[in-house]
Design a protein around this motif. Structure first.
Motif, PDB file in Angstrom:
ATOM      1  N   ASP A 215       0.819  -1.257  -0.120  1.00  8.74           N
ATOM      2  CA  ASP A 215       0.158  -0.162   0.009  1.00  8.74           C
ATOM      3  C   ASP A 215       0.784   1.346  -0.064  1.00  8.74           C
ATOM      4  O   ASP A 215       2.047   1.228  -0.286  1.00  8.74           O
ATOM      5  N   ALA A 216       0.310   2.540   0.238  1.00  5.67           N
ATOM      6  CA  ALA A 216       0.800   3.581   0.275  1.00  5.67           C
ATOM      7  C   ALA A 216       2.236   3.700   1.260  1.00  5.67           C
ATOM      8  O   ALA A 216       3.249   4.361   1.061  1.00  5.67           O
ATOM      9  N   ILE A 217       1.454   3.319   2.418  1.00  2.16           N
ATOM     10  CA  ILE A 217       2.664   3.240   3.627  1.00  2.16           C
ATOM     11  C   ILE A 217       3.921   2.267   3.299  1.00  2.16           C
ATOM     12  O   ILE A 217       5.136   2.752   3.373  1.00  2.16           O
ATOM     13  N   LYS A 218       3.616   1.286   2.726  1.00  9.66           N
ATOM     14  CA  LYS A 218       4.558   0.265   2.334  1.00  9.66           C
ATOM     15  C   LYS A 218       5.644   0.873   1.117  1.00  9.66           C
ATOM     16  O   LYS A 218       6.784   1.069   1.251  1.00  9.66           O
ATOM     17  N   PHE A 219       5.073   1.645   0.368  1.00 11.46           N
ATOM     18  CA  PHE A 219       5.879   2.546  -0.808  1.00 11.46           C
ATOM     19  C   PHE A 219       6.819   3.450  -0.071  1.00 11.46           C
ATOM     20  O   PHE A 219       7.831   3.692  -0.339  1.00 11.46           O
ATOM     21  N   VAL A 220       6.309   4.195   1.045  1.00 11.48           N
ATOM     22  CA  VAL A 220       6.953   5.537   1.402  1.00 11.48           C
ATOM     23  C   VAL A 220       8.038   4.768   2.426  1.00 11.48           C
ATOM     24  O   VAL A 220       9.262   5.347   2.461  1.00 11.48           O
ATOM     25  N   MET A 221       7.718   3.542   3.048  1.00 11.47           N
ATOM     26  CA  MET A 221       8.714   2.859   3.800  1.00 11.47           C
ATOM     27  C   MET A 221       9.882   2.356   2.966  1.00 11.47           C
ATOM     28  O   MET A 221      10.956   2.675   3.230  1.00 11.47           O
ATOM     29  N   ASP A 222       9.517   1.821   1.990  1.00  2.63           N
ATOM     30  CA  ASP A 222      10.748   1.358   1.168  1.00  2.63           C
ATOM     31  C   ASP A 222      11.357   2.300   0.388  1.00  2.63           C
ATOM     32  O   ASP A 222      12.738   2.199   0.191  1.00  2.63           O
TER      33      ASP A 222
ATOM     34  N   GLU B 289      11.938   5.717   1.094  1.00  2.45           N
ATOM     35  CA  GLU B 289      12.562   6.385   1.890  1.00  2.45           C
ATOM     36  C   GLU B 289      13.199   5.663   2.835  1.00  2.45           C
ATOM     37  O   GLU B 289      13.800   6.443   3.706  1.00  2.45           O
ATOM     38  N   LYS B 290      13.137   4.390   2.970  1.00  2.49           N
ATOM     39  CA  LYS B 290      13.852   3.594   3.937  1.00  2.49           C
ATOM     40  C   LYS B 290      13.582   3.960   5.489  1.00  2.49           C
ATOM     41  O   LYS B 290      14.412   4.325   6.196  1.00  2.49           O
ATOM     42  N   LEU B 291      12.328   4.038   5.710  1.00  2.23           N
ATOM     43  CA  LEU B 291      11.615   4.277   7.008  1.00  2.23           C
ATOM     44  C   LEU B 291      11.085   3.439   7.600  1.00  2.23           C
ATOM     45  O   LEU B 291      10.695   2.220   6.913  1.00  2.23           O
ATOM     46  N   THR B 292      10.946   3.418   8.911  1.00  2.00           N
ATOM     47  CA  THR B 292      10.232   2.344   9.668  1.00  2.00           C
ATOM     48  C   THR B 292       8.727   2.724   9.495  1.00  2.00           C
ATOM     49  O   THR B 292       8.466   3.873   9.101  1.00  2.00           O
ATOM     50  N   TYR B 293       8.021   1.805   9.894  1.00  3.30           N
ATOM     51  CA  TYR B 293       6.361   2.196   9.623  1.00  3.30           C
ATOM     52  C   TYR B 293       5.844   3.448  10.540  1.00  3.30           C
ATOM     53  O   TYR B 293       5.304   4.156   9.881  1.00  3.30           O
ATOM     54  N   PRO B 294       6.228   3.552  11.629  1.00  5.66           N
ATOM     55  CA  PRO B 294       5.767   4.889  12.341  1.00  5.66           C
ATOM     56  C   PRO B 294       6.381   6.246  11.519  1.00  5.66           C
ATOM     57  O   PRO B 294       5.605   7.191  11.544  1.00  5.66           O
ATOM     58  N   GLU B 295       7.476   6.032  11.183  1.00  3.87           N
ATOM     59  CA  GLU B 295       8.191   6.973  10.462  1.00  3.87           C
ATOM     60  C   GLU B 295       7.406   7.386   8.969  1.00  3.87           C
ATOM     61  O   GLU B 295       7.273   8.389   8.850  1.00  3.87           O
ATOM     62  N   ALA B 296       7.120   6.265   8.392  1.00 10.13           N
ATOM     63  CA  ALA B 296       6.454   6.469   6.852  1.00 10.13           C
ATOM     64  C   ALA B 296       5.215   6.885   7.279  1.00 10.13           C
ATOM     65  O   ALA B 296       4.498   7.892   6.547  1.00 10.13           O
ATOM     66  N   ILE B 297       4.221   6.595   8.447  1.00 12.43           N
ATOM     67  CA  ILE B 297       3.006   7.285   8.839  1.00 12.43           C
ATOM     68  C   ILE B 297       3.310   8.829   9.177  1.00 12.43           C
ATOM     69  O   ILE B 297       2.453   9.497   8.558  1.00 12.43           O
TER      70      ILE B 297
ATOM     71  N   PHE C  57      24.459  25.176  12.520  1.00 10.21           N
ATOM     72  CA  PHE C  57      24.213  24.169  11.398  1.00 10.21           C
ATOM     73  C   PHE C  57      23.120  23.465  11.775  1.00 10.21           C
ATOM     74  O   PHE C  57      23.560  22.544  12.664  1.00 10.21           O
ATOM     75  N   PRO C  58      21.885  23.368  11.495  1.00  7.98           N
ATOM     76  CA  PRO C  58      20.725  22.806  11.814  1.00  7.98           C
ATOM     77  C   PRO C  58      20.991  21.206  11.309  1.00  7.98           C
ATOM     78  O   PRO C  58      21.518  20.846  10.322  1.00  7.98           O
ATOM     79  N   ILE C  59      20.771  20.514  12.280  1.00  8.15           N
ATOM     80  CA  ILE C  59      20.927  18.896  12.224  1.00  8.15           C
ATOM     81  C   ILE C  59      19.850  18.178  12.043  1.00  8.15           C
ATOM     82  O   ILE C  59      19.035  18.070  13.106  1.00  8.15           O
ATOM     83  N   TYR C  60      19.461  17.636  11.054  1.00  8.31           N
ATOM     84  CA  TYR C  60      18.180  16.757  10.899  1.00  8.31           C
ATOM     85  C   TYR C  60      18.342  15.278  10.854  1.00  8.31           C
ATOM     86  O   TYR C  60      19.448  14.689  10.639  1.00  8.31           O
ATOM     87  N   ALA C  61      17.308  14.627  11.325  1.00  7.59           N
ATOM     88  CA  ALA C  61      17.389  13.196  11.358  1.00  7.59           C
ATOM     89  C   ALA C  61      16.992  12.626  10.049  1.00  7.59           C
ATOM     90  O   ALA C  61      16.832  13.503   9.160  1.00  7.59           O
ATOM     91  N   HIS C  62      17.248  11.456   9.778  1.00  6.26           N
ATOM     92  CA  HIS C  62      16.839  10.891   8.436  1.00  6.26           C
ATOM     93  C   HIS C  62      15.441  10.849   7.907  1.00  6.26           C
ATOM     94  O   HIS C  62      14.963  11.048   6.758  1.00  6.26           O
TER      95      HIS C  62
ATOM     96  N   PRO D 284      22.223   0.938  10.897  1.00  2.00           N
ATOM     97  CA  PRO D 284      20.656   0.834  10.246  1.00  2.00           C
ATOM     98  C   PRO D 284      20.586   1.926   8.926  1.00  2.00           C
ATOM     99  O   PRO D 284      19.944   1.618   7.942  1.00  2.00           O
ATOM    100  N   LEU D 285      21.215   3.006   8.942  1.00  2.00           N
ATOM    101  CA  LEU D 285      21.076   3.976   7.819  1.00  2.00           C
ATOM    102  C   LEU D 285      22.021   3.558   6.740  1.00  2.00           C
ATOM    103  O   LEU D 285      21.568   3.665   5.626  1.00  2.00           O
TER     104      LEU D 285
END
Length: 559
Positions: free
Chosen positions: A66-73, A75-83, A193-198, A282-283
């Motif tokens: 589904d759309a969540i799985k697409f974003v997970m794969d 952007e290489k995110l976990t399920y909550p991150e993709a949500i 220098f702002p630092i962002y997570a993945h 993991p990254l």
């Protein structure tokens, strides 16, 4: 934790086509949509998107969901991150069941306020602007990397007061610190220098002094949102380029990253400490990417490269090491117009394991037998932690470095290797057998299977009339429908859904007609096979089959 009800509301609101269009171009083709699959080297649109079923499926690499799985794969995110990523794309406010997460949401807001303030102050401070320009960074890069200026402590404290941010909240995200005298800003008289997570969430800052302060660079303090051992500076901007190029360039500093991006090396990031840690893995394991370690040639840089290369090889991450000599760093080289030289260096670095082994050998005087033996023992300690094929591949290099004969030593744990190699051989054999079974598309079979998925009553009719033997081409699809919860069957079911040429039966009568036709195909095939066989009673068998076929033709005429 994200409230499950909130996730369901989000799912009901989103459209998979809109979500995928945020990442890749999508084109309407027939009842479905098509796009080039981003999950493999796709030359033609192999991915199909079903808007009615809200699923995607690639017929080449079998990616789907589904759309969540697409974003997970993607952007290489976990399920909550993709949500959370999808929610941000569609401006949906998620609800949380945990106070901790709600605080984190507020913390992000605090950091964004601080970042906006620091950015607004940057061009007001001439010395900061002059320094950044002197390093070759232009206004576009200042904007892209959101450089700012943190002045005196009082200005940051005033900002927090004006925004009604409590000291406790500011402390939790590290924008301020506390000592016996009270609260003070974490960044004072520094370029920020702002630092962002993945996940593209702002989690902290790096700060560079332009005065004679002994600490040239400082980072946000460790907090509930900031852990430098997990972060790579610039990753949120480099992520897409990393997966397109299948390569990540890891440097030591903020300015290195900015200047490399300016020069077109948009897959560059930087560590926030002296070397990579296990928390970075993991990254680095997201997708099949190789790593280029580009560290300075001083003692600290070499040490970081040694530690990082060992970690990467032990975790089966491919890559190379590039050491810049004469005290230069990537930012200096770009500024000096040596980008082409850098490009050549990135493409011809020393393989990670080779670099590590060369550094180990440099520690010993191998002209002395005892030292040579100790060196070999340290090398073996490292290679015994590797899989046998990897370890064994270094034997010729070690023989050359130590000036000993290949065959007089072993670098691999053979007992472990024999088990793993057997598994590898068995897996290869299974893959070869599977690849030999190439299916032909049978639209009649697929239409019946699609009807089963579309209507429970249709499924009951089919199961009362047919079993898997009648599906000569798509037996695996039939089995998948019977056991849909098995993960490997999900891709097969998606393929049926997105197969546009296969149509769902318009009525029970048309379905029963299709079933009769499928039985006819099966028995005609059976009769032809029997005719070519050497069975002693084949005439009798063929007569029985012919009677069945005649009966099916009569049934077909009556429908």
């Amino acid at each position: 934790m994200i409230d499950p009800k909130s996730i369901e509301k989000l799912k009901n609101q989103i459209d998979i086509v809109d979500i995928i269009e945020h990442f890749v171009p999508v084109k309407k083709m027939g009842a479905n949509y098509k796009c080039v699959c981003p999950f493999h080297d796709d030359k033609n649109p192999s991915m199909s998107i079903s808007q009615s079923k809200q699923i995607f499926h690639c017929f080449a690499c079998k990616a789907g969901g589904d759309a969540i799985k697409f974003v997970m794969d993607y952007e290489k995110l976990t399920y909550p991150e993709a949500i959370e990523r999808i929610a941000s794309l569609v401006n949906f406010s998620l609800e949380y069941t945990s106070d901790k997460v709600s605080t984190q949401k507020e913390n992000k807001h605090i950091l964004e306020k601080a970042n906006a303030f620091y950015r607004s102050e940057f061009f007001k401070h001439e010395a900061a602007v002059r320094y950044i320009y002197s390093r070759g960074i232009n206004d576009a890069m200042i904007e892209k990397f959101e450089l700012g200026w943190a002045g005196d402590s009082a200005s940051t404290i005033r900002l927090l007061q004006n925004e009604n941010i409590e000291p406790k909240e500011a402390l939790e995200v590290g924008i301020v610190k506390q000592n016996e005298k009270g609260i003070y800003a974490s960044f004072i008289e520094r370029i920020t220098f702002p630092i962002y997570a993945h996940t593209a969430k702002l989690v902290g800052f790096g700060g560079r002094t332009i005065s004679d302060h002994p600490a040239k660079y400082v980072n946000s303090p460790q907090s509930m949102v900031f852990d430098k051992s997990k972060l790579l500076y610039g990753y949120h901007l480099a992520r897409q380029s990393i997966f397109e190029k299948k390569q990540i360039i890891i440097t030591e500093g903020y300015l290195d990253v900015i200047m490399l991006h300016f020069a077109g090396f948009t897959n560059a990031v930087a560590v926030l400490g002296t070397a990579l840690t296990t928390n970075h893995l993991p990254l680095l394991k997201r997708g099949e990417i190789s790593v280029v370690l580009c560290f300075d040639g001083d003692g600290a840089g070499i040490g970081a490269a040694i530690k990082s290369s060992r970690l990467l090889v032990q975790n089966e991450i491919d890559g190379s090491v590039v050491i810049i000599k004469d005290g230069a760093d990537p930012a200096d080289m770009v500024f000096a117009g040596r980008s082409d030289e850098l490009k050549e260096m990135f493409g011809s670095g020393t393989e990670l394991g080779e670099f590590y082994l060369e550094q180990v050998v440099k520690k010993y005087d191998i002209s002395r037998p005892v030292q040579k033996q100790k060196c070999l023992e340290e090398i073996a300690e490292f290679t015994n932690s590797l899989k046998p094929i990897i370890a064994k591949s270094y034997e010729s290099l070690v023989a050359k470095l130590l000036k000993i004969e290949v065959g007089t030593f072993s670098l691999s744990n053979q007992r472990y290797g024999s088990v793993q190699n057997q598994k590898f051989a068995n897996a290869n054999k299974q893959n070869e057998q599977g690849s030999q079974k190439k299916e032909k598309t049978d639209l009649l079979e697929l239409s019946i299977l699609k009807s089963m998925l579309a209507d429970k009553n249709y499924e009951n009719i089919v199961l009362s009339e047919l079993n898997e033997k009648f599906f000569l081409q798509h037996k695996n699809y039939f089995q998948a429908i019977l056991l849909p919860k098995i993960e490997s069957n999900a891709a097969l079911i998606r393929e049926i859904y997105v197969e546009e040429s296969a149509k769902v039966a318009s009525s029970e009568e048309s379905l029963r007609e299709a079933i009769i036709k499928l039985k006819l195909k099966y028995y005609e095939h059976f009769r032809a096979e029997t005719k070519e066989s050497q069975k002693p009673n084949k005439i009798e068998i063929m007569q029985k089959i012919s009677e069945i076929i005649k009966g099916l033709h009569n049934k077909l005429q009556k429908t």
